[in-house]
Design an enzyme around this catalytic site. Structure first.
Site, PDB file in Angstrom:
ATOM      1  N   SER A 274       0.803  -1.233   0.000  1.00 58.26           N
ATOM      2  CA  SER A 274       0.000   0.000   0.000  1.00 58.26           C
ATOM      3  C   SER A 274       0.835   1.282   0.000  1.00 58.26           C
ATOM      4  CB  SER A 274      -0.976  -0.010   1.177  1.00 58.26           C
ATOM      5  OG  SER A 274      -1.952  -0.999   0.948  1.00 58.26           O
TER       6      SER A 274
ATOM      7  N   LYS B  64      -9.981  -5.770  10.626  1.00 58.57           N
ATOM      8  CA  LYS B  64     -11.033  -5.277   9.729  1.00 58.57           C
ATOM      9  C   LYS B  64     -12.428  -5.317  10.363  1.00 58.57           C
ATOM     10  CE  LYS B  64      -9.048  -6.135   5.149  1.00 58.57           C
ATOM     11  NZ  LYS B  64      -9.344  -6.688   3.826  1.00 58.57           N
TER      12      LYS B  64
ATOM     13  N   ASP C 217     -22.957   1.705   3.858  1.00 65.05           N
ATOM     14  CA  ASP C 217     -23.797   0.511   3.720  1.00 65.05           C
ATOM     15  C   ASP C 217     -23.016  -0.706   3.222  1.00 65.05           C
ATOM     16  OD1 ASP C 217     -25.940   1.882   4.623  1.00 65.05           O
ATOM     17  OD2 ASP C 217     -26.807   2.297   2.638  1.00 65.05           O
TER      18      ASP C 217
ATOM     19  N   ASP D 146     -13.038  -3.275  -0.845  1.00 65.76           N
ATOM     20  CA  ASP D 146     -12.602  -4.550  -1.442  1.00 65.76           C
ATOM     21  C   ASP D 146     -13.532  -5.026  -2.560  1.00 65.76           C
ATOM     22  OD1 ASP D 146     -10.299  -4.857   0.085  1.00 65.76           O
ATOM     23  OD2 ASP D 146     -11.351  -5.866   1.705  1.00 65.76           O
TER      24      ASP D 146
ATOM     25  N   GLY E  95     -14.376 -20.620  -1.203  1.00 67.11           N
ATOM     26  CA  GLY E  95     -13.965 -19.965   0.044  1.00 67.11           C
ATOM     27  C   GLY E  95     -15.072 -19.118   0.629  1.00 67.11           C
TER      28      GLY E  95
ATOM     29  N   GLY F  94     -14.335 -16.845   3.546  1.00 68.42           N
ATOM     30  CA  GLY F  94     -13.713 -15.954   4.535  1.00 68.42           C
ATOM     31  C   GLY F  94     -14.078 -14.502   4.242  1.00 68.42           C
TER      32      GLY F  94
END
Ligand code: ATR
Length: 270
Positions: A15, A64, A76, A100, A126, A128
């Protein structure tokens, strides 16, 4: 622009490279710091950034979800995904966002411009945190159906409960059973990542016109992507999601919407 990444660990993060590149490109003065935050130090770190006049910060593993109670406002998308990865500080108040899903969808659109997600069938591997963002993004784009499979079925059931009846669960052992039906395959597990077990997925009956996306970006091209590319599938590499999820954050902090360029991609890959 004063921004940072809070998490543990953070030293491997790309980042700073991304945000510093944009700061230079757009003539924005400032810095993006890596703040390794041990367990128990989250609140103190946030207070310090507020006191020092930061515009905001990103949050990564393992905070997170833990950041949510500290946010004064949550948008939202972040609420629905259940995780915040970007915070803007306004008048000492924390505004939480999740970029994301945006990053995943933008990367998909960028890599496969002719693809229409609406009314199509996808398979997501997945269940997660990353899967939540991917599923949110796909549903938001009007996907017809998502087959969801995960080693721990209870986690898939929780997602189905949260995101509704477009999701149909497959047992992990049946994960290839819809290969002839799907037009998009997304790996959101950590399988195939360097130093992690490989992803066992038989691609034999996949339609070679499908799009295959992997959120793993180390290696850049996972075995799943290599195998499906050889069959003629269009592949979407994970690094693009990382670049695109940073766009709204930079825009919130600086007021400038930055572009994901080949130059930036090359820098992050170097
Ligand atoms: P992230 O936030 O990046 O999605 P995560 O929440 O730890 O990370 O999720 C990792 C995903 O990889 C999960 O779907 C996990 O499956 P479980 O829910 O059963 O743990 C999946 N995963 C990790 N190791 C795995 C393995 N050896 N076999 C199958 N799935 C695995």
């Amino acid at each position: 622009m004063k921004a940072a990444l809070i998490g543990h660990p953070v030293s491997q993060s790309k980042s700073p490279l991304i945000h510093q590149y944009w700061m230079e490109q757009y003539g924005v003065e400032g810095h993006y710091d890596l703040i390794d935050t041990p367990d128990g130090a989250l609140e103190e770190t946030i207070q310090r950034l507020i006191a020092q006049g930061y515009n905001g910060f990103n949050i990564t593993v393992p905070y997170k979800e833990k950041i949510i109670p500290f946010c004064d406002v949550i948008d939202d998308t972040a609420k629905k995904i259940g995780a915040v990865n970007t915070v803007q500080i306004i008048d000492k108040k924390l505004h939480g966002y999740n970029t994301d899903a945006y990053g995943f969808i933008q990367n998909l659109k960028n890599s496969a411009p002719s693809m229409v997600i609406r009314d199509k069938v996808a398979l997501v591997l997945g269940a997660g945190g990353a899967a939540r963002a991917v599923i949110y993004g796909l549903i938001n784009e009007g996907v017809e159906k998502i087959y969801l499979t995960n080693r721990t079925i209870e986690k898939a059931e929780k997602l189905q409960n949260d995101f509704g009846n477009k999701i149909e669960i497959l047992n992990w052992s049946d994960r290839e059973s819809k290969n002839q039906e799907i037009i998009l395959l997304v790996n959101t597990t950590s399988l195939g990542m360097i130093e992690k077990p490989s992803l066992e997925f038989n691609i034999d009956h996949l339609n070679d016109k499908i799009i295959v996306s992997d959120i793993v970006y180390n290696p850049l091209e996972t075995d799943l992507l290599k195998g499906t590319k050889e069959r003629g599938c269009l592949i979407v590499i994970g690094i693009g999601m990382l670049l695109h999820q940073a766009v709204p954050a930079f825009e919130l902090w600086s007021g400038i919407k930055p572009e994901v360029t080949k130059g930036l991609e090359a820098l992050v890959l170097s």
